[in-house]
Design an enzyme around this catalytic site. Structure first.
Site, PDB file in Angstrom:
ATOM      1  N   LYS A   1      -1.047   2.287   7.403  1.00 41.64           N
ATOM      2  CA  LYS A   1      -1.720   1.005   7.158  1.00 41.64           C
ATOM      3  C   LYS A   1      -0.713  -0.146   7.221  1.00 41.64           C
ATOM      4  O   LYS A   1      -0.983  -1.194   7.804  1.00 41.64           O
ATOM      5  CB  LYS A   1      -2.372   1.005   5.772  1.00 41.64           C
ATOM      6  CG  LYS A   1      -3.701   1.721   5.694  1.00 41.64           C
ATOM      7  CD  LYS A   1      -4.176   1.605   4.259  1.00 41.64           C
ATOM      8  CE  LYS A   1      -5.668   1.550   4.150  1.00 41.64           C
ATOM      9  NZ  LYS A   1      -6.109   1.241   2.795  1.00 41.64           N
TER      10      LYS A   1
ATOM     11  N   ASP B   1       0.859  -1.179   0.000  1.00 42.47           N
ATOM     12  CA  ASP B   1       0.000   0.000   0.000  1.00 42.47           C
ATOM     13  C   ASP B   1       0.898   1.232   0.000  1.00 42.47           C
ATOM     14  O   ASP B   1       2.110   1.142   0.244  1.00 42.47           O
ATOM     15  CB  ASP B   1      -0.930  -0.001   1.224  1.00 42.47           C
ATOM     16  CG  ASP B   1      -2.204   0.782   0.958  1.00 42.47           C
ATOM     17  OD1 ASP B   1      -3.267   0.152   0.807  1.00 42.47           O
ATOM     18  OD2 ASP B   1      -2.134   2.032   0.858  1.00 42.47           O
TER      19      ASP B   1
ATOM     20  N   ALA C   1     -37.822  -6.307   1.504  1.00 41.01           N
ATOM     21  CA  ALA C   1     -38.283  -4.956   1.105  1.00 41.01           C
ATOM     22  C   ALA C   1     -37.903  -3.960   2.186  1.00 41.01           C
ATOM     23  O   ALA C   1     -37.811  -4.294   3.363  1.00 41.01           O
ATOM     24  CB  ALA C   1     -39.792  -4.977   0.908  1.00 41.01           C
ATOM     25  N   GLY C   2     -37.679  -2.732   1.770  1.00 43.45           N
ATOM     26  CA  GLY C   2     -37.304  -1.712   2.741  1.00 43.45           C
ATOM     27  C   GLY C   2     -37.219  -0.346   2.090  1.00 43.45           C
ATOM     28  O   GLY C   2     -38.002  -0.019   1.191  1.00 43.45           O
TER      29      GLY C   2
ATOM     30  N   GLU D   1     -19.572  -6.479   2.508  1.00 47.51           N
ATOM     31  CA  GLU D   1     -18.954  -5.814   3.646  1.00 47.51           C
ATOM     32  C   GLU D   1     -19.547  -6.364   4.936  1.00 47.51           C
ATOM     33  O   GLU D   1     -20.748  -6.625   5.010  1.00 47.51           O
ATOM     34  CB  GLU D   1     -19.280  -4.317   3.569  1.00 47.51           C
ATOM     35  CG  GLU D   1     -18.073  -3.468   3.261  1.00 47.51           C
ATOM     36  CD  GLU D   1     -18.431  -2.001   3.175  1.00 47.51           C
ATOM     37  OE1 GLU D   1     -18.655  -1.548   2.047  1.00 47.51           O
ATOM     38  OE2 GLU D   1     -18.494  -1.333   4.217  1.00 47.51           O
TER      39      GLU D   1
ATOM     40  N   CYS E   1     -21.084  -0.082  -3.737  1.00 49.37           N
ATOM     41  CA  CYS E   1     -20.936  -0.908  -4.944  1.00 49.37           C
ATOM     42  C   CYS E   1     -22.133  -0.899  -5.889  1.00 49.37           C
ATOM     43  O   CYS E   1     -21.966  -0.720  -7.091  1.00 49.37           O
ATOM     44  CB  CYS E   1     -20.637  -2.344  -4.542  1.00 49.37           C
ATOM     45  SG  CYS E   1     -19.187  -2.443  -3.513  1.00 49.37           S
TER      46      CYS E   1
ATOM     47  N   THR F   1     -13.082  -3.647  -9.564  1.00 45.31           N
ATOM     48  CA  THR F   1     -14.236  -3.691 -10.477  1.00 45.31           C
ATOM     49  C   THR F   1     -14.062  -2.657 -11.589  1.00 45.31           C
ATOM     50  O   THR F   1     -13.677  -1.510 -11.336  1.00 45.31           O
ATOM     51  CB  THR F   1     -15.533  -3.404  -9.696  1.00 45.31           C
ATOM     52  OG1 THR F   1     -15.599  -4.346  -8.635  1.00 45.31           O
ATOM     53  CG2 THR F   1     -16.763  -3.529 -10.575  1.00 45.31           C
TER      54      THR F   1
ATOM     55  N   ARG G   1     -21.584   5.247   2.704  1.00 45.50           N
ATOM     56  CA  ARG G   1     -21.599   5.570   1.272  1.00 45.50           C
ATOM     57  C   ARG G   1     -22.926   5.144   0.643  1.00 45.50           C
ATOM     58  O   ARG G   1     -23.342   4.004   0.795  1.00 45.50           O
ATOM     59  CB  ARG G   1     -20.410   4.896   0.562  1.00 45.50           C
ATOM     60  CG  ARG G   1     -19.099   5.611   0.838  1.00 45.50           C
ATOM     61  CD  ARG G   1     -17.928   4.899   0.255  1.00 45.50           C
ATOM     62  NE  ARG G   1     -17.700   3.626   0.925  1.00 45.50           N
ATOM     63  CZ  ARG G   1     -16.776   2.742   0.545  1.00 45.50           C
ATOM     64  NH1 ARG G   1     -16.013   2.995  -0.499  1.00 45.50           N
ATOM     65  NH2 ARG G   1     -16.613   1.623   1.211  1.00 45.50           N
TER      66      ARG G   1
END
Ligand code: UGA
Length: 441
Positions: free
Chosen positions: A35, A30, A258-259, A161, A266, A124, A335
């Protein structure tokens, strides 16, 4: 095998740790020194169930370490997995800044290496990227021929996640997209110890499988949310409808909850990129377009229900409690969380918003700066004096709230259950003015 992992975000780190747990030797790379230090102390820089324990064990057994030195990691490895982020940018496209840089960096190291290695993209990207865009970058920077001097492939990730380690170790399938047989068989060798079917395809097909999978899951949720809105009007319960639909093995009960809509980094990014691609190649996808559209409107259903329940049908000047801010339980990630449009709309309509989340409070502080927005330590304080409450994220601690807690704390006990956590009969019989997504009277 010896593996280099470029990028220690949640895909990279989970991939590295899981490969190392299967006996491979892993070096993580990285650009952020903090990190690296943390990983080498056996601690995870991100919150992911089980990852800390795994890392401390692997680091202590010298099965995994992290470094800033990309060249060292690549020269020591047989396979190089590129796992850097491809966030979305304007025009619904992926931002390839990190991916291109990482690919160039890898190419420059390949220039000085005579040993055959396979570069595997996990980030991705739009179908075609590995073959049409990244392969030329690798060939130019290395001065070597792809397929002869080095191999290349795309290996998509299907991790959720919060349960990423479990998902990685227990995949439904492994998809390997390779430019040739040799690349595929080298990538396959890393997965020998996994109990899952392996699908071998070309890189473009593998890239398409990744974003089509996320698009389908999002479409499934948008579908059940539309059915929920219909069910509500004709007085049936979407939970029973979803159960009945899901009992058909061709449909499956998964992702039929449902919600208030889907969130997270993503789904929107991938489905938007695929929709954009469909338009560019003149086959604009109506289903993808509608999936996005349905999900834009769904969070606001909670406000419609709330306004219907309030005696003057207005949230203006009212104190509204929001339970849950994260895009799903067991993460602090906000997010594309549906809490964001809900809170913005409530503030826009003149409500005073009081919110709680067990872990996402710090992230929420960065998003909302209104003087009418308040964050609280616990659900009880959040409910205190509220005219109405919207349950946005189905954290387990909220299921421990009793009807009495709502009645005692709130000014008017109106509960909009955006995730259908509570038993409607019990709530209503105890005096709660209870509304749920996809629930009739
Ligand atoms: C998703 C996919 O599930 C993973 O397979 C994929 O690897 C990942 O994206 C990715 O591309 O990185 P994730 O975003 O972690 O994983 O979250 P999910 O558990 O899929 O949930 C996404 C959203 O859908 C959440 O907001 C959740 O609340 C919502 N959801 C999920 C529903 O509204 N109803 C459901 O029945 C299921």
């Amino acid at each position: 095998m010896k593996i280099a992992i470029i990028g220690t975000g949640y895909v990279g780190l989970v991939t590295g740790a899981c490969f190392a747990s299967k006996g491979h030797e892993v070096i993580c790379v990285d650009v952020i020194e903090d990190k690296i230090k943390k990983i080498n102390r056996g601690q995870s820089p991100i919150f992911e169930e089980g990852l800390d324990d795994m890392l401390s064990d692997l680091v202590s057994r010298n099965k995994l370490y992290a470094t800033l030195n990309l060249e060292h990691a690549i020269l020591k490895s047989d396979l190089v997995f590129i796992c850097v982020g491809t966030p979305s940018k304007e025009e619904a496209k992926y931002d390839y800044t990190y991916l291109e840089q990482a690919t160039k960096d890898v190419g420059l190291v390949l220039k000085d290496s005579d040993k055959y290695k396979v570069v595997v993209i996990k980030s991705t990207c739009t179908p075609g990227t590995t073959n049409d865009h990244l392969k030329p970058i690798l060939e130019q920077t290395s001065g070597r021929k792809c397929g002869k001097d080095f191999g290349l492939g795309f290996n998509p990730e299907f991790l959720r996640e919060g349960v990423a380690v479990y998902d990685f170790l227990n995949p439904d399938r492994i998809v390997i997209g390779g430019i040739d047989k040799k690349s595929i068989s080298m990538i396959e060798a890393v997965f020998t110890d996994f109990n899952a079917p392996i699908l071998k395809v070309d890189p473009t097909t593998a890239e398409m499988i990744k974003i089509a999978s996320n698009s389908f899951l999002a479409m499934k949720i948008s579908f059940i949310n539309e059915m929920a809105n219909i069910a509500e009007k004709i007085d049936c319960d979407i939970k029973d409808v979803a159960k009945g639909i899901g009992m058909d093995s061709r449909i499956s009960p998964k992702f039929l909850g449902a919600g208030l809509g889907w969130g997270g980094s993503c789904f929107l990014k991938d489905i938007s990129a695929l929709y954009q691609l469909s338009k560019e190649i003149s086959v604009p996808s109506k289903l993808l377009e509608s999936t996005i559209q349905v999900n834009k409107l769904q969070p606001l259903r909670s406000i419609e229900l709330l306004e219907r329940a309030l005696s003057d049908h207005s949230v203006k000047g009212k104190k509204i409690a929001i339970l849950g801010l994260a895009f799903k339980p067991n993460t602090d990630d906000m997010r594309e969380a549906v809490s964001i449009p809900i809170i913005h709309e409530l503030l826009h309509k003149g409500a005073e918003v009081h919110a709680h989340d067990p872990v996402a409070i710090e992230n929420a502080k960065l998003i909302f700066d209104s003087s009418n927005f308040y964050l609280h330590e616990g659900p009880e304080q959040t409910l205190s004096g509220a005219h109405g409450c919207i349950i946005v994220t189905e954290w387990r601690i909220y299921s421990k709230l009793s009807p009495r807690d709502f009645i005692n704390k709130m000014k008017t006990p109106i509960v909009i259950d955006g995730r259908r956590m509570f038993n409607p009969k019990k709530m209503r019989s105890k005096g709660i003015n209870y509304y749920g997504i996809g629930l009739g009277k």
